[in-house]
Write a protein that holds these residues in place. Structure first.
Motif, PDB file in Angstrom:
ATOM      1  N   LEU A   1      -8.975   8.556   6.543  1.00 19.30           N
ATOM      2  CA  LEU A   1      -9.976   8.090   7.712  1.00 19.30           C
ATOM      3  C   LEU A   1      -8.569   6.797   7.928  1.00 19.30           C
ATOM      4  O   LEU A   1      -8.658   6.262   8.748  1.00 19.30           O
ATOM      5  CB  LEU A   1     -11.269   7.277   7.265  1.00 19.30           C
ATOM      6  N   ALA A   2      -8.429   5.915   6.483  1.00 16.12           N
ATOM      7  CA  ALA A   2      -7.449   4.411   6.429  1.00 16.12           C
ATOM      8  C   ALA A   2      -6.563   5.150   7.131  1.00 16.12           C
ATOM      9  O   ALA A   2      -6.020   4.187   7.553  1.00 16.12           O
ATOM     10  CB  ALA A   2      -7.803   4.191   5.105  1.00 16.12           C
ATOM     11  N   VAL A   3      -6.006   6.387   6.933  1.00 18.87           N
ATOM     12  CA  VAL A   3      -4.763   6.233   7.247  1.00 18.87           C
ATOM     13  C   VAL A   3      -4.648   6.511   8.660  1.00 18.87           C
ATOM     14  O   VAL A   3      -3.594   6.266   9.765  1.00 18.87           O
ATOM     15  CB  VAL A   3      -4.445   8.332   6.480  1.00 18.87           C
ATOM     16  N   GLN A   4      -5.711   7.363   9.182  1.00 22.17           N
ATOM     17  CA  GLN A   4      -5.675   7.375  10.384  1.00 22.17           C
ATOM     18  C   GLN A   4      -5.913   5.937  11.123  1.00 22.17           C
ATOM     19  O   GLN A   4      -5.001   6.450  12.490  1.00 22.17           O
ATOM     20  CB  GLN A   4      -6.740   8.534  11.292  1.00 22.17           C
ATOM     21  N   ALA A   5      -6.937   5.655  10.659  1.00 21.58           N
ATOM     22  CA  ALA A   5      -7.206   4.073  11.173  1.00 21.58           C
ATOM     23  C   ALA A   5      -6.529   3.312  11.180  1.00 21.58           C
ATOM     24  O   ALA A   5      -6.166   1.750  12.161  1.00 21.58           O
ATOM     25  CB  ALA A   5      -8.660   3.009  10.483  1.00 21.58           C
ATOM     26  N   ASP A   6      -5.096   3.845  10.424  1.00 19.82           N
ATOM     27  CA  ASP A   6      -4.532   2.897   9.975  1.00 19.82           C
ATOM     28  C   ASP A   6      -2.924   3.142  11.317  1.00 19.82           C
ATOM     29  O   ASP A   6      -1.891   2.034  11.748  1.00 19.82           O
ATOM     30  CB  ASP A   6      -3.077   2.937   8.892  1.00 19.82           C
TER      31      ASP A   6
ATOM     32  N   PHE B   1     -10.652  -0.643   1.600  1.00 16.35           N
ATOM     33  CA  PHE B   1      -9.894  -0.777   0.693  1.00 16.35           C
ATOM     34  C   PHE B   1      -8.337  -0.188   0.766  1.00 16.35           C
ATOM     35  O   PHE B   1      -7.954  -0.798   0.238  1.00 16.35           O
ATOM     36  CB  PHE B   1     -10.626  -0.909  -1.326  1.00 16.35           C
ATOM     37  N   PHE B   2      -8.934   1.191   0.834  1.00 15.81           N
ATOM     38  CA  PHE B   2      -7.734   1.299   1.308  1.00 15.81           C
ATOM     39  C   PHE B   2      -7.081   0.939   2.917  1.00 15.81           C
ATOM     40  O   PHE B   2      -6.167   1.251   2.764  1.00 15.81           O
ATOM     41  CB  PHE B   2      -8.284   3.283   1.864  1.00 15.81           C
ATOM     42  N   LEU B   3      -7.365   0.779   3.966  1.00 14.84           N
ATOM     43  CA  LEU B   3      -7.813   0.380   4.718  1.00 14.84           C
ATOM     44  C   LEU B   3      -6.092  -1.168   4.464  1.00 14.84           C
ATOM     45  O   LEU B   3      -5.377  -0.908   5.197  1.00 14.84           O
ATOM     46  CB  LEU B   3      -8.148  -0.007   6.004  1.00 14.84           C
ATOM     47  N   ALA B   4      -7.023  -1.836   3.904  1.00 23.78           N
ATOM     48  CA  ALA B   4      -6.730  -3.559   3.637  1.00 23.78           C
ATOM     49  C   ALA B   4      -5.679  -2.909   2.394  1.00 23.78           C
ATOM     50  O   ALA B   4      -3.767  -3.505   2.203  1.00 23.78           O
ATOM     51  CB  ALA B   4      -7.561  -4.055   2.489  1.00 23.78           C
ATOM     52  N   GLY B   5      -5.426  -1.746   1.625  1.00 16.60           N
ATOM     53  CA  GLY B   5      -4.128  -1.768   0.962  1.00 16.60           C
ATOM     54  C   GLY B   5      -2.420  -0.815   1.926  1.00 16.60           C
ATOM     55  O   GLY B   5      -1.847  -1.516   1.861  1.00 16.60           O
TER      56      GLY B   5
END
Length: 293
Positions: free
Chosen positions: A92-97, A175-179
């Motif tokens: 989800l973080a990869v897609q939201a980024d 945290f993944f999105l921030a990274g």
């Protein structure tokens, strides 16, 4: 140039540390000490008499077949929760980024589940998968699948894993999105110029740069699966059916609160604390070697 602050004595630094030290002592060291002390005692259900029994409580716990089964349940449950919560959150973080329309709305909606208490999250999943009143429960039964997590231990374990992992996805996602957002775009552009496809860029550039974040979340998720999932299990299955979803933390509650076996419950809590500390040390000892900061 910044001036370096140097304390002439130790009184002022200790004064600044005192609030945190007091909180740690009151909410961690004192309860842990009480649990260790109680694990060497055996007392009646009314708390009127205590006898020192040494390591007898520990011996009874580790030789109990039910405890071994509960330990196996905990290993399966915690591994599945950590893997599922981390994997879904990273996806989800990869897609939201990505630069997509309404990205901020997606990010906000994905964070919301973390605000729910574990018991409330479990009730939501119960209403969705209840065999009589749940939308998905009735749908599964209508499709010919005999779905009833109240009677089937495998279905109950699957449901508590999904509920516990869903609750933790939001935390990992943040945290993944921030990274991901901290990775320099020039690095990704250089990899793209070199001809690396998106999948190859992720595994050779992005994921290695996320190693510190992933390692931190791995430790947090293991601790979460061992301790913070009590409310989910209690609200959803009460450890059943037939102890199929009973974990170590839930057995501590059953023996200590319901069965009033305080010595055994204290011994189990000490063993559980030792297991989590050992897992954390192993993670820092071996997994952190592969992490590059």
């Amino acid at each position: 140039m910044r001036k370096k602050v140097i304390f002439k004595g130790t009184a002022l630094p200790l004064l600044f540390l005192l609030p945190q030290l007091l909180i740690t002592a009151v909410f961690f060291f004192w309860p842990a000490g009480q649990a260790i002390y109680g694990s060497f005692l055996r007392e009646d259900a009314f708390g009127l008499s205590r006898n020192f029994v040494g390591l007898e409580n520990f011996a009874e716990v580790v030789t109990d077949p039910n405890y071994i089964q509960v330990a196996q349940n905990t290993a399966i449950f915690s591994s599945a929760v950590a893997a599922l919560a981390l994997g879904v959150a990273l996806l989800l973080a990869v897609q939201a980024d990505k630069a997509i329309r309404g990205a901020n709305t997606y990010k906000t909606l994905l964070i919301w589940p973390y605000a729910l208490a574990p018991a409330i999250a479990a009730v939501l999943w119960m209403f969705m998968f209840h065999p009589q009143i749940g939308l998905f429960g009735r749908l599964l039964n209508g499709m010919g699948i005999a779905w009833d997590y109240r009677l089937d231990g495998g279905q109950a374990m699957l449901l508590v894993i999904l509920a516990a992992a869903w609750k933790q996805v939001s935390y990992n996602f943040i945290f993944f999105l921030a990274g991901l957002q901290s990775i320099p775009r020039s690095v990704l552009e250089a990899a793209a110029i070199d001809g690396a496809r998106p999948t190859r860029r992720f595994w050779t550039v992005v994921f290695p740069l996320l190693a510190p974040t992933s390692f931190f979340l791995l430790v947090v998720n293991v601790v979460y699966a061992f301790f913070d999932t009590f409310g989910t299990i209690h609200a959803l299955t009460h450890g059943g059916p037939g102890k199929s979803t009973e974990t170590l933390i839930y057995k501590v509650y059953i023996d200590g609160v319901q069965n009033l076996n305080f010595g055994s419950s204290a011994a189990q809590s000490v063993i559980l604390m030792a297991i989590v500390v050992a897992l954390t040390v192993i993670q820092f000892r071996f997994i952190e070697r592969r992490v590059h900061y």
